[in-house]
Design an enzyme around this catalytic site. Sequence first.
Site, PDB file in Angstrom:
ATOM      1  N   GLY A  46       0.834  -1.195   0.000  1.00  0.00           N
ATOM      2  CA  GLY A  46       0.000   0.000   0.000  1.00  0.00           C
ATOM      3  C   GLY A  46       0.868   1.244   0.000  1.00  0.00           C
ATOM      4  O   GLY A  46       2.054   1.184   0.361  1.00  0.00           O
ATOM      5  N   GLN A  51       3.418   9.847   1.178  1.00  0.00           N
ATOM      6  CA  GLN A  51       4.685   9.117   1.304  1.00  0.00           C
ATOM      7  C   GLN A  51       5.642   9.418   0.152  1.00  0.00           C
ATOM      8  O   GLN A  51       6.827   9.082   0.226  1.00  0.00           O
ATOM      9  CB  GLN A  51       4.428   7.604   1.413  1.00  0.00           C
ATOM     10  CG  GLN A  51       3.720   7.231   2.717  1.00  0.00           C
ATOM     11  CD  GLN A  51       3.528   5.739   2.837  1.00  0.00           C
ATOM     12  OE1 GLN A  51       2.554   5.202   2.320  1.00  0.00           O
ATOM     13  NE2 GLN A  51       4.439   5.052   3.499  1.00  0.00           N
ATOM     14  N   CYS A  94       5.916  -0.076   7.579  1.00  0.00           N
ATOM     15  CA  CYS A  94       5.587   1.133   6.825  1.00  0.00           C
ATOM     16  C   CYS A  94       6.810   1.533   6.007  1.00  0.00           C
ATOM     17  O   CYS A  94       7.922   1.562   6.537  1.00  0.00           O
ATOM     18  CB  CYS A  94       5.205   2.266   7.787  1.00  0.00           C
ATOM     19  SG  CYS A  94       4.719   3.780   6.933  1.00  0.00           S
ATOM     20  N   LEU A  95       6.583   1.848   4.735  1.00  0.00           N
ATOM     21  CA  LEU A  95       7.702   2.229   3.870  1.00  0.00           C
ATOM     22  C   LEU A  95       8.348   3.531   4.349  1.00  0.00           C
ATOM     23  O   LEU A  95       9.485   3.811   3.980  1.00  0.00           O
ATOM     24  CB  LEU A  95       7.218   2.365   2.418  1.00  0.00           C
ATOM     25  CG  LEU A  95       6.727   1.061   1.780  1.00  0.00           C
ATOM     26  CD1 LEU A  95       6.139   1.337   0.401  1.00  0.00           C
ATOM     27  CD2 LEU A  95       7.850   0.036   1.690  1.00  0.00           C
ATOM     28  N   HIS A 136      -4.425   1.585   7.677  1.00  0.00           N
ATOM     29  CA  HIS A 136      -3.057   2.123   7.756  1.00  0.00           C
ATOM     30  C   HIS A 136      -2.889   3.289   6.766  1.00  0.00           C
ATOM     31  O   HIS A 136      -2.317   4.326   7.108  1.00  0.00           O
ATOM     32  CB  HIS A 136      -2.075   0.974   7.470  1.00  0.00           C
ATOM     33  CG  HIS A 136      -0.638   1.349   7.379  1.00  0.00           C
ATOM     34  ND1 HIS A 136       0.320   0.842   8.252  1.00  0.00           N
ATOM     35  CD2 HIS A 136       0.059   2.146   6.521  1.00  0.00           C
ATOM     36  CE1 HIS A 136       1.508   1.327   7.915  1.00  0.00           C
ATOM     37  NE2 HIS A 136       1.382   2.116   6.868  1.00  0.00           N
ATOM     38  N   GLU A 137      -3.432   3.118   5.553  1.00  0.00           N
ATOM     39  CA  GLU A 137      -3.280   4.166   4.529  1.00  0.00           C
ATOM     40  C   GLU A 137      -4.162   5.383   4.831  1.00  0.00           C
ATOM     41  O   GLU A 137      -3.732   6.526   4.651  1.00  0.00           O
ATOM     42  CB  GLU A 137      -3.622   3.620   3.136  1.00  0.00           C
ATOM     43  CG  GLU A 137      -2.817   2.406   2.683  1.00  0.00           C
ATOM     44  CD  GLU A 137      -1.329   2.528   2.853  1.00  0.00           C
ATOM     45  OE1 GLU A 137      -0.819   3.657   2.956  1.00  0.00           O
ATOM     46  OE2 GLU A 137      -0.667   1.481   2.911  1.00  0.00           O
ATOM     47  N   HIS A 140      -2.484   7.580   7.156  1.00  0.00           N
ATOM     48  CA  HIS A 140      -1.476   8.460   6.537  1.00  0.00           C
ATOM     49  C   HIS A 140      -2.107   9.754   6.026  1.00  0.00           C
ATOM     50  O   HIS A 140      -1.504  10.824   6.119  1.00  0.00           O
ATOM     51  CB  HIS A 140      -0.812   7.764   5.345  1.00  0.00           C
ATOM     52  CG  HIS A 140       0.348   6.882   5.687  1.00  0.00           C
ATOM     53  ND1 HIS A 140       1.473   7.347   6.343  1.00  0.00           N
ATOM     54  CD2 HIS A 140       0.591   5.569   5.445  1.00  0.00           C
ATOM     55  CE1 HIS A 140       2.345   6.342   6.484  1.00  0.00           C
ATOM     56  NE2 HIS A 140       1.827   5.243   5.957  1.00  0.00           N
TER      57      HIS A 140
END
Length: 173
Positions: A46, A51, A94-95, A136-137, A140
């Site tokens: 995702g 990000q 998480c990236l 999670h997204e 963000h």
Amino acid sequence: MAVRPLVIVPDAQLRLISNPVAEADRELRLLVDDMFATMYDAPGIGLAAIQIGVPRRVITIDLARKEEAAQPLVLINPEIVWSSEERREMEEGCLSIPEYYETVERPDRIRVQYQDADLKPKILEADGLLATCIQHEVDHLNGVLFIDYLSKLKRDRVLRKFAKQAKLKEPEA
Ligand code: GNR
Ligand code: NI
């Protein structure tokens, strides 16, 4: 399609509230393309636009395994309109917080209203990994990171480590 650099903690951009998308224009298509390129390259399941430094309410997701056909999903202006009382624990990463994984508890099932890449309204019911990933997204888009659900001790420890790394990478004054 271009792989864009990822924004890493403690970059303040990750705390921004992203802005709604109003037009399905060329800029949006370019953003979505670059988000998929960046997400697949990482690789991640995702990605939220912030990000890659774009404060727009755009999410890309693909839960397909490497050997499976791609299952790209784009969620524009997503809103979680229902979540189950039942919770589930899942290990998250998480990236924007590379190589750090911790267990987070979230609602097990959700219903999300969103718009597709043409801004057509849609509704999706999700459970399991997809429900976790969407939550999670969406976090963000609101400046929230999964480490915000951990103890202050754990969160501060992670943030300190990344602050130190960022400082080491700073160009000499
Ligand atoms: O690639 C990712 N894996 C993942 C695993 C468990 C829960 C959430 C995620 S999302 C993450 C990519 C990312 O940082 N998205 O914002
Ligand atoms: Ni993330």
